[in-house]
Design a protein around this motif. Structure first.
Motif, short mmCIF file in Angstrom:
data_model
loop_
_atom_site.label_atom_id
_atom_site.label_comp_id
_atom_site.label_asym_id
_atom_site.label_seq_id
_atom_site.Cartn_x
_atom_site.Cartn_y
_atom_site.Cartn_z
N GLY A 30 -3.25 -3.00 -11.80
CA GLY A 30 -3.90 -2.40 -10.64
C GLY A 30 -3.19 -1.07 -10.41
O GLY A 30 -2.34 -0.95 -9.55
N ALA A 31 -3.50 -0.12 -11.26
CA ALA A 31 -2.74 1.13 -11.35
C ALA A 31 -2.54 1.82 -10.01
O ALA A 31 -3.43 1.86 -9.16
CB ALA A 31 -3.43 2.07 -12.31
N GLY A 37 6.09 4.01 -13.24
CA GLY A 37 6.43 2.62 -13.52
C GLY A 37 5.62 1.65 -12.70
O GLY A 37 6.06 0.55 -12.39
N GLU A 38 4.38 2.04 -12.37
CA GLU A 38 3.56 1.26 -11.43
C GLU A 38 3.15 -0.12 -11.92
O GLU A 38 2.79 -0.97 -11.14
CB GLU A 38 2.31 2.04 -11.02
CG GLU A 38 1.26 2.18 -12.09
CD GLU A 38 1.46 3.35 -13.01
OE1 GLU A 38 0.58 3.58 -13.85
OE2 GLU A 38 2.47 4.03 -12.92
N CYS A 39 3.19 -0.37 -13.24
CA CYS A 39 2.80 -1.68 -13.75
C CYS A 39 4.01 -2.43 -14.30
O CYS A 39 3.89 -3.24 -15.21
CB CYS A 39 1.72 -1.54 -14.81
SG CYS A 39 0.15 -1.03 -14.12
N SER A 43 8.85 -8.40 -9.84
CA SER A 43 8.38 -9.79 -9.84
C SER A 43 6.87 -9.82 -10.00
O SER A 43 6.19 -8.83 -9.75
CB SER A 43 8.77 -10.48 -8.53
OG SER A 43 8.12 -9.86 -7.46
N GLU A 44 6.36 -10.96 -10.47
CA GLU A 44 4.92 -11.10 -10.66
C GLU A 44 4.28 -11.60 -9.36
O GLU A 44 4.87 -12.44 -8.67
CB GLU A 44 4.62 -12.10 -11.78
CG GLU A 44 5.01 -11.61 -13.14
CD GLU A 44 4.68 -12.60 -14.23
OE1 GLU A 44 4.11 -13.68 -13.93
OE2 GLU A 44 4.98 -12.31 -15.39
N LYS A 50 -1.01 -9.33 -5.11
CA LYS A 50 -0.75 -8.09 -5.83
C LYS A 50 0.67 -7.63 -5.51
O LYS A 50 1.21 -7.92 -4.44
CB LYS A 50 -1.77 -7.02 -5.48
CG LYS A 50 -1.83 -6.62 -4.03
CD LYS A 50 -2.92 -5.58 -3.83
CE LYS A 50 -3.01 -5.20 -2.36
NZ LYS A 50 -3.99 -4.17 -2.13
N ASP A 51 1.28 -6.96 -6.49
CA ASP A 51 2.65 -6.52 -6.32
C ASP A 51 2.92 -5.34 -7.22
O ASP A 51 2.81 -5.46 -8.44
CB ASP A 51 3.61 -7.67 -6.65
CG ASP A 51 5.06 -7.35 -6.36
OD1 ASP A 51 5.32 -6.43 -5.56
OD2 ASP A 51 5.93 -8.03 -6.92
N GLU A 52 3.23 -4.20 -6.66
CA GLU A 52 3.66 -3.01 -7.38
C GLU A 52 2.81 -2.70 -8.61
O GLU A 52 3.34 -2.47 -9.69
CB GLU A 52 5.13 -3.16 -7.79
CG GLU A 52 6.07 -3.34 -6.63
CD GLU A 52 7.50 -3.53 -7.09
OE1 GLU A 52 7.88 -2.94 -8.12
OE2 GLU A 52 8.22 -4.27 -6.45
#
Length: 84
Positions: A30-31, A37-39, A43-44, A50-52
């Motif tokens: 989810g760019a 380093g967005e992807c 942590s997942e 959604k996270d980072e």
């Protein structure tokens, strides 16, 4: 098979589904183009979260790319003659 998926047999006796692919809580990019380093989060995300820059989604929008990518790899395997 996910609880929301269709199942066979059909009314005329055919066995279904024809193709099966994972489609429940798949991690996807989810760019966040404004962030470096967005992807690559620390942590997942959990189911549906959604996270980072990563999303956890479900449904045909997640299963279709898995099935298409797998079909492309199988086609490449045969086209390039890697089979005996």
């Amino acid at each position: 098979i996910a609880s929301f998926s269709s199942r066979g047999p059909t009314s005329d006796g055919r066995i279904k589904p024809d193709v099966v692919a994972p489609g429940k809580w798949i991690l996807s990019a989810g760019a966040l183009p404004q962030e470096q380093g967005e992807c690559d989060p620390s942590s997942e995300p959990g189911a549906g979260g959604k996270d980072e820059g990563l999303l956890s989604l479900q449904g045909t929008s997640m299963a279709t790319p898995v099935a298409a990518g797998t079909a492309a790899l199988v086609r490449q395997y045969f086209e390039e003659g890697y089979y005996p």
